[in-house]
Scaffold this motif. Sequence first.
Motif, PDB file in Angstrom:
ATOM      1  N   SER A   1     103.779 -37.041  70.097  1.00 36.57           N
ATOM      2  CA  SER A   1     103.721 -35.754  70.793  1.00 36.57           C
ATOM      3  C   SER A   1     103.794 -34.608  69.800  1.00 36.57           C
ATOM      4  O   SER A   1     103.162 -33.564  69.995  1.00 36.57           O
TER       5      SER A   1
ATOM      6  N   GLN B   1      98.741 -35.038  79.690  1.00 38.14           N
ATOM      7  CA  GLN B   1     100.098 -35.229  80.229  1.00 38.14           C
ATOM      8  C   GLN B   1     101.124 -35.265  79.105  1.00 38.14           C
ATOM      9  O   GLN B   1     102.210 -34.712  79.223  1.00 38.14           O
ATOM     10  N   ARG B   2     100.761 -35.906  77.997  1.00 40.83           N
ATOM     11  CA  ARG B   2     101.690 -35.977  76.862  1.00 40.83           C
ATOM     12  C   ARG B   2     102.021 -34.568  76.356  1.00 40.83           C
ATOM     13  O   ARG B   2     103.179 -34.235  76.101  1.00 40.83           O
TER      14      ARG B   2
ATOM     15  N   ARG C   1     104.218 -32.711  78.883  1.00 38.65           N
ATOM     16  CA  ARG C   1     105.597 -33.199  78.836  1.00 38.65           C
ATOM     17  C   ARG C   1     106.328 -32.609  77.638  1.00 38.65           C
ATOM     18  O   ARG C   1     107.489 -32.220  77.730  1.00 38.65           O
TER      19      ARG C   1
ATOM     20  N   LYS D   1     109.594 -30.284  77.714  1.00 39.34           N
ATOM     21  CA  LYS D   1     110.866 -30.634  77.071  1.00 39.34           C
ATOM     22  C   LYS D   1     111.353 -29.475  76.187  1.00 39.34           C
ATOM     23  O   LYS D   1     112.552 -29.192  76.147  1.00 39.34           O
TER      24      LYS D   1
END
Lengths: 120, 409
Positions: B129, B159-160, B163, B167
């Motif tokens: 990521s 999506q990665r 995310r 975070k």
Amino acid sequence: MNYMILIYSDPSKEPTYGTPEFDKMMGGYFALNEKLKADGVMRGGEALQRVETATSLRTRNGKVETMDGPFAETREHLGGYYLIDVPDLDAALRYAALVPAADYGTIEVRPLMNYNPEGH
Amino acid sequence: MAQAAPAAIAATRAVEAVMRDHRGRLLAALIAQLRDFQLAEDCLQEAAISALSHWGRAGLPDLPQNWLLRVAYRKAIDRLRGATRETRNTESLARLAREEAAETEDVAIPDERLRLIFTCCHPALEPKSQVALTLRSVCGLTTPEIARAFLDTDVAMGQRISRAKAKIAQAGIPYAVPGPDDWNSRLSAVLATVYLIFTTGYAVGPAEPRDLAAEAIFLARLILSLRPAEPEVEGILALMRLTHARRAARIDAGGATVPPAVQDRSQWDHDAIAEGRALLQTAFARRRPGPFQIKAAIADCQMAEAGPDWPQIAALYDVLLQFEPTAVVALNRAVALSESGQPQRALDLVEALEADLSDYQPYHAAKAALLARLGRQAEARRAYDRAIAGAANPQDAAFLRRSRAALPV
């Protein structure tokens, strides 16, 4: 931001009472507690009794199931926590690195859910 | 008035050019104000769309980047004012109001990309990521371009990246350059990400429209320009320039990998080599050695004029072991010892690594070459078979098949 510092460790790896390692560990916790208070970031923190004292519970189909110990067969158990209020994750990680159990266990750092984002 | 169609085409090209060259810098400046990755990206995108119609009608502004930044700020203010009371971010609004009042029309946009890089490469994010977010945010690659480099689907890569951004916001990862206490460990994390981008690009090859190896070199140059005189940054840039210099020579006409020792040196990029060596000298003169400086020195020794300087390479691996005490470094050290004329000692060292490296393909390739050198043909053949079966690409497999076929019967 509020962070929970969760302390996980394998009880068999913890220093035994009466050894110099045990005294060093206790000294480490004492120093950390003093530092958290002096820095004004401490919001709480407690140690838990050993995992043998734990009772787990779940409800399935309206029926309460109670059982001895934690559900999962994990080697590392939750042994205690701190709750701190610091500006960001880096600050939280610096305090987490001072937890003596980091030497033989795992420290998990999680932000608390924020129900009132306006104030941050 | 200019004809509508050419003006629209000119505006589209201008927006594309500004976004290609300055997206990272604009995004970094926006995040510094908004403290919100997603909001900054969305508003910059909206500003680019506005630019298409405005620039098409009114012509190009004098300072297109400042125009984009100002419009993106306004979009952000509109969004934040429109947000419901519960989710309204008063701090960001106040900051933006100050920013707007200051009217940054002709002021140089502050370069906040070092903060952006350290945030994207925060060790609280998964390594893959970190790579994806850095390529997207700092280098301006599109999600499909990043997905292709990792042989992922666009959806999974999107999506990665989402995310990772979530975070950063939720875990409170700071948008900051780390202080002196954390500097070394955090810089190592950034450089590890840069090198992962480089090796990914090196494995894929230059066929892709956005060459990841070149992006990694761009990142290292950027970090060095924002924080000069860091020997490890000079070291990684030297390493990448020296490695990249051999790119044209690394695969022969038959499609097999060619080791540096026997490459056609006329195909090497001698400007890149000169730059790599100069960087390495500058870095070593600072007397703060580190793993990337040592790896660059090893690459340099492999390209010595009279052929690889194996005793020196073995000595450098000894030093590298102190920084990175891993089985892989120990394996490379053993190979260098073998090439320096100590094949039996090298084989003993390699065999001691079996437990750690039995699933690591280069282990079997190295062992095969050692056994061949010691005349143990049958064992060498078995090791070659394992190495060929596990080869990462057809070029390496072709090289290994050729080496196996060259064994005396």
